[in-house]
Structures are given as structure tokens and as C-alpha cells.
Write a protein that holds these residues in place. Structure first.
Motif, short mmCIF file in Angstrom:
data_model
loop_
_atom_site.label_atom_id
_atom_site.label_comp_id
_atom_site.label_asym_id
_atom_site.label_seq_id
_atom_site.Cartn_x
_atom_site.Cartn_y
_atom_site.Cartn_z
N ILE A 18 -1.46 15.45 7.37
CA ILE A 18 -1.35 16.31 6.19
C ILE A 18 -2.63 16.29 5.37
O ILE A 18 -3.03 17.30 4.80
N ALA A 19 -3.28 15.11 5.31
CA ALA A 19 -4.51 14.97 4.52
C ALA A 19 -5.55 14.24 5.37
O ALA A 19 -5.40 13.07 5.68
N ARG A 20 -6.60 14.96 5.72
CA ARG A 20 -7.65 14.37 6.58
C ARG A 20 -8.42 13.24 5.90
O ARG A 20 -9.01 12.40 6.55
N ASP A 21 -8.43 13.23 4.56
CA ASP A 21 -9.17 12.20 3.84
C ASP A 21 -8.38 10.91 3.68
O ASP A 21 -8.89 9.92 3.17
N VAL A 22 -7.12 10.89 4.14
CA VAL A 22 -6.29 9.70 4.04
C VAL A 22 -6.31 8.97 5.39
O VAL A 22 -6.03 9.57 6.42
N PRO A 23 -6.68 7.68 5.40
CA PRO A 23 -6.74 6.94 6.66
C PRO A 23 -5.38 6.83 7.34
O PRO A 23 -4.35 6.78 6.67
N VAL A 24 -5.41 6.78 8.66
CA VAL A 24 -4.21 6.53 9.45
C VAL A 24 -4.04 5.01 9.55
O VAL A 24 -4.99 4.30 9.85
N GLY A 25 -2.87 4.53 9.28
CA GLY A 25 -2.60 3.09 9.44
C GLY A 25 -2.21 2.42 8.14
O GLY A 25 -2.17 3.04 7.07
N LEU A 26 -1.92 1.15 8.27
CA LEU A 26 -1.50 0.35 7.13
C LEU A 26 -2.69 -0.02 6.26
O LEU A 26 -3.77 -0.32 6.76
N LYS A 27 -2.49 -0.01 4.94
CA LYS A 27 -3.53 -0.43 4.01
C LYS A 27 -3.38 -1.91 3.66
O LYS A 27 -4.36 -2.59 3.41
N THR A 28 -2.14 -2.39 3.61
CA THR A 28 -1.86 -3.77 3.24
C THR A 28 -0.73 -4.29 4.12
O THR A 28 0.23 -3.57 4.38
N VAL A 29 -0.87 -5.53 4.56
CA VAL A 29 0.20 -6.22 5.29
C VAL A 29 0.36 -7.60 4.66
O VAL A 29 -0.63 -8.28 4.40
N ARG A 30 1.58 -7.99 4.38
CA ARG A 30 1.83 -9.31 3.81
C ARG A 30 3.05 -9.95 4.46
O ARG A 30 3.98 -9.26 4.84
N LEU A 31 3.00 -11.25 4.57
CA LEU A 31 4.16 -12.04 4.97
C LEU A 31 4.73 -12.64 3.69
O LEU A 31 4.00 -13.23 2.90
N VAL A 32 6.03 -12.49 3.50
CA VAL A 32 6.70 -13.02 2.32
C VAL A 32 7.70 -14.07 2.80
O VAL A 32 8.59 -13.76 3.59
N PHE A 33 7.54 -15.30 2.33
CA PHE A 33 8.40 -16.40 2.72
C PHE A 33 9.43 -16.63 1.61
O PHE A 33 9.06 -16.86 0.46
N ASP A 34 10.71 -16.56 1.96
CA ASP A 34 11.80 -16.84 1.04
C ASP A 34 12.47 -18.11 1.56
O ASP A 34 13.21 -18.07 2.55
N LEU A 35 12.17 -19.23 0.92
CA LEU A 35 12.64 -20.52 1.40
C LEU A 35 13.64 -21.14 0.44
O LEU A 35 13.43 -21.13 -0.77
N GLU A 36 14.70 -21.67 1.00
CA GLU A 36 15.67 -22.43 0.22
C GLU A 36 15.67 -23.83 0.83
O GLU A 36 16.31 -24.09 1.85
N THR A 37 14.89 -24.72 0.22
CA THR A 37 14.68 -26.04 0.80
C THR A 37 14.33 -27.04 -0.29
O THR A 37 13.89 -26.65 -1.37
N ASP A 38 14.50 -28.29 0.03
CA ASP A 38 14.07 -29.33 -0.90
C ASP A 38 12.70 -29.90 -0.50
O ASP A 38 12.25 -30.88 -1.04
N ALA A 39 12.05 -29.23 0.44
CA ALA A 39 10.72 -29.66 0.87
C ALA A 39 9.73 -29.55 -0.29
O ALA A 39 9.85 -28.67 -1.14
N ASP A 40 8.74 -30.43 -0.29
CA ASP A 40 7.73 -30.39 -1.35
C ASP A 40 6.75 -29.24 -1.11
O ASP A 40 6.74 -28.62 -0.05
N ASP A 41 5.94 -28.96 -2.10
CA ASP A 41 5.00 -27.83 -2.03
C ASP A 41 4.01 -27.98 -0.88
O ASP A 41 3.64 -26.98 -0.25
N LYS A 42 3.58 -29.20 -0.59
CA LYS A 42 2.63 -29.42 0.50
C LYS A 42 3.25 -29.04 1.84
O LYS A 42 2.61 -28.41 2.68
N THR A 43 4.51 -29.38 2.04
CA THR A 43 5.21 -29.06 3.29
C THR A 43 5.41 -27.55 3.41
O THR A 43 5.22 -26.97 4.49
N LYS A 44 5.76 -26.90 2.32
CA LYS A 44 5.94 -25.45 2.36
C LYS A 44 4.62 -24.74 2.63
O LYS A 44 4.56 -23.78 3.39
N ALA A 45 3.54 -25.23 2.04
CA ALA A 45 2.23 -24.64 2.29
C ALA A 45 1.84 -24.80 3.76
O ALA A 45 1.26 -23.89 4.36
#
Length: 72
Positions: A18-45
């Protein structure tokens, strides 16, 4: 409990031609971790670090492979 979501942002106008000036493909990709744990921050990292290191899709996007197209 652990849930990992891959999220991305893109502008469909490029993919749909539709618009030649708009790139084809993803602009941003992220992994989102939703954790329910008692692990410490170092372990989660460490979990995030290892997930990034061994995720085939994540690594392919981080270091794109050589691309070829051919007619046979």
C-alpha cells in the motif's frame, strides 16, 4: 509458572504494498517473560540470558543469515 511471549511491531502497509516508503517486515521484536517464582533476580536474569542464547529465532534475527534466491 513461566510464560514467554514474543511480541512484535510492524506496519502492514509495507507488506500489503500500500505504501512503498514503508519497510516490509517487523520493526521491533521482544521477548516478554512472565514469571511466577520465588527465584532471586540473579536466577531470573540467567533464565532470560539463556533463553536469548539458545532461542533459534532470537539468534537468527540478531545475526541474520546469508540470504539467497535462485531459479532452477
Amino acid at each position: 509458572r513461566a510464560e514467554v511471549r514474543a511480541e512484535g511491531e510492524w506496519d502492514a502497509r509495507g507488506t500489503l504494498g500500500i505504501a512503498r516508503d514503508v519497510p516490509v517486515g517487523l520493526k521491533t521484536v521482544r521477548l516478554v517473560f512472565d514469571l511466577e517464582t520465588d527465584a532471586d533476580d540473579k536466577t531470573k536474569a540467567r533464565l532470560v540470558e539463556l533463553s536469548e542464547r539458545y532461542c533459534v529465532v532470537f539468534q537468527t534475527l540478531r545475526t541474520p543469515p546469508r540470504l539467497d534466491a535462485s531459479i532452477v
